[in-house]
Design a protein around this motif. Sequence first.
Motif, PDB file in Angstrom:
ATOM      1  N   ALA A   1      -4.277  44.952  41.168  1.00  0.00           N
ATOM      2  CA  ALA A   1      -5.706  44.692  41.369  1.00  0.00           C
ATOM      3  C   ALA A   1      -5.911  43.239  41.778  1.00  0.00           C
ATOM      4  O   ALA A   1      -5.240  42.348  41.250  1.00  0.00           O
ATOM      5  N   PRO A   2      -6.805  42.979  42.724  1.00  0.00           N
ATOM      6  CA  PRO A   2      -7.061  41.602  43.152  1.00  0.00           C
ATOM      7  C   PRO A   2      -7.593  40.754  41.996  1.00  0.00           C
ATOM      8  O   PRO A   2      -8.359  41.239  41.164  1.00  0.00           O
ATOM      9  N   ARG A   3      -7.143  39.507  41.948  1.00  0.00           N
ATOM     10  CA  ARG A   3      -7.646  38.533  40.974  1.00  0.00           C
ATOM     11  C   ARG A   3      -8.470  37.502  41.726  1.00  0.00           C
ATOM     12  O   ARG A   3      -8.003  36.930  42.714  1.00  0.00           O
TER      13      ARG A   3
ATOM     14  N   GLN B   1     -16.868  38.877  51.922  1.00  0.00           N
ATOM     15  CA  GLN B   1     -17.287  40.232  52.298  1.00  0.00           C
ATOM     16  C   GLN B   1     -16.098  41.151  52.545  1.00  0.00           C
ATOM     17  O   GLN B   1     -16.134  42.325  52.193  1.00  0.00           O
ATOM     18  N   GLU B   2     -15.029  40.622  53.148  1.00  0.00           N
ATOM     19  CA  GLU B   2     -13.853  41.436  53.440  1.00  0.00           C
ATOM     20  C   GLU B   2     -13.123  41.863  52.166  1.00  0.00           C
ATOM     21  O   GLU B   2     -12.523  42.925  52.112  1.00  0.00           O
ATOM     22  N   LEU B   3     -13.169  41.031  51.129  1.00  0.00           N
ATOM     23  CA  LEU B   3     -12.386  41.286  49.927  1.00  0.00           C
ATOM     24  C   LEU B   3     -13.101  42.114  48.874  1.00  0.00           C
ATOM     25  O   LEU B   3     -12.467  42.674  47.989  1.00  0.00           O
ATOM     26  N   LEU B   4     -14.409  42.203  48.955  1.00  0.00           N
ATOM     27  CA  LEU B   4     -15.156  42.931  47.927  1.00  0.00           C
ATOM     28  C   LEU B   4     -14.716  44.378  47.757  1.00  0.00           C
ATOM     29  O   LEU B   4     -14.635  44.865  46.632  1.00  0.00           O
ATOM     30  N   PRO B   5     -14.402  45.116  48.842  1.00  0.00           N
ATOM     31  CA  PRO B   5     -14.000  46.516  48.634  1.00  0.00           C
ATOM     32  C   PRO B   5     -12.527  46.697  48.248  1.00  0.00           C
ATOM     33  O   PRO B   5     -12.079  47.812  48.062  1.00  0.00           O
ATOM     34  N   LEU B   6     -11.751  45.617  48.123  1.00  0.00           N
ATOM     35  CA  LEU B   6     -10.332  45.757  47.817  1.00  0.00           C
ATOM     36  C   LEU B   6     -10.109  46.243  46.384  1.00  0.00           C
ATOM     37  O   LEU B   6     -10.740  45.771  45.453  1.00  0.00           O
ATOM     38  N   SER B   7      -9.196  47.189  46.252  1.00  0.00           N
ATOM     39  CA  SER B   7      -8.796  47.682  44.944  1.00  0.00           C
ATOM     40  C   SER B   7      -7.376  48.224  45.070  1.00  0.00           C
ATOM     41  O   SER B   7      -6.859  48.387  46.179  1.00  0.00           O
TER      42      SER B   7
END
Length: 102
Positions: free
Chosen positions: A15-17, A62-68
């Motif tokens: 998961a992104p930190r 904005q690009e990173l918000l949907p990362l999971s």
Amino acid sequence: MTDNCLVITGELIRAPRYRTSPGGIEHCQFWLSHRSHQIEAGLSRSAQCSIGVVASGQEFRQELLPLSMGCQVRVRGFLQTQRSRNGESKLILHAQQIELLS
């Protein structure tokens, strides 16, 4: 020499930190797992690796918000050595462009 560029696709395996440095710069860190088939010396071979990725600055917000975990992405950036607290060195991909593929 000035060339230092890597483009790689893969799946997020951690998961992104998200954090903000003492200087106020936003950072997102995640691990990417890559698997593919490549041609070498005329033969097909399996290629796989995992690499840490760091994206810094507000332009990625904005690009990173949907990362999971499990997301497929294409990352373009440059490689930099990072030393851990126990002194181990590892290569980290510093993202300059991130494209969400799934």
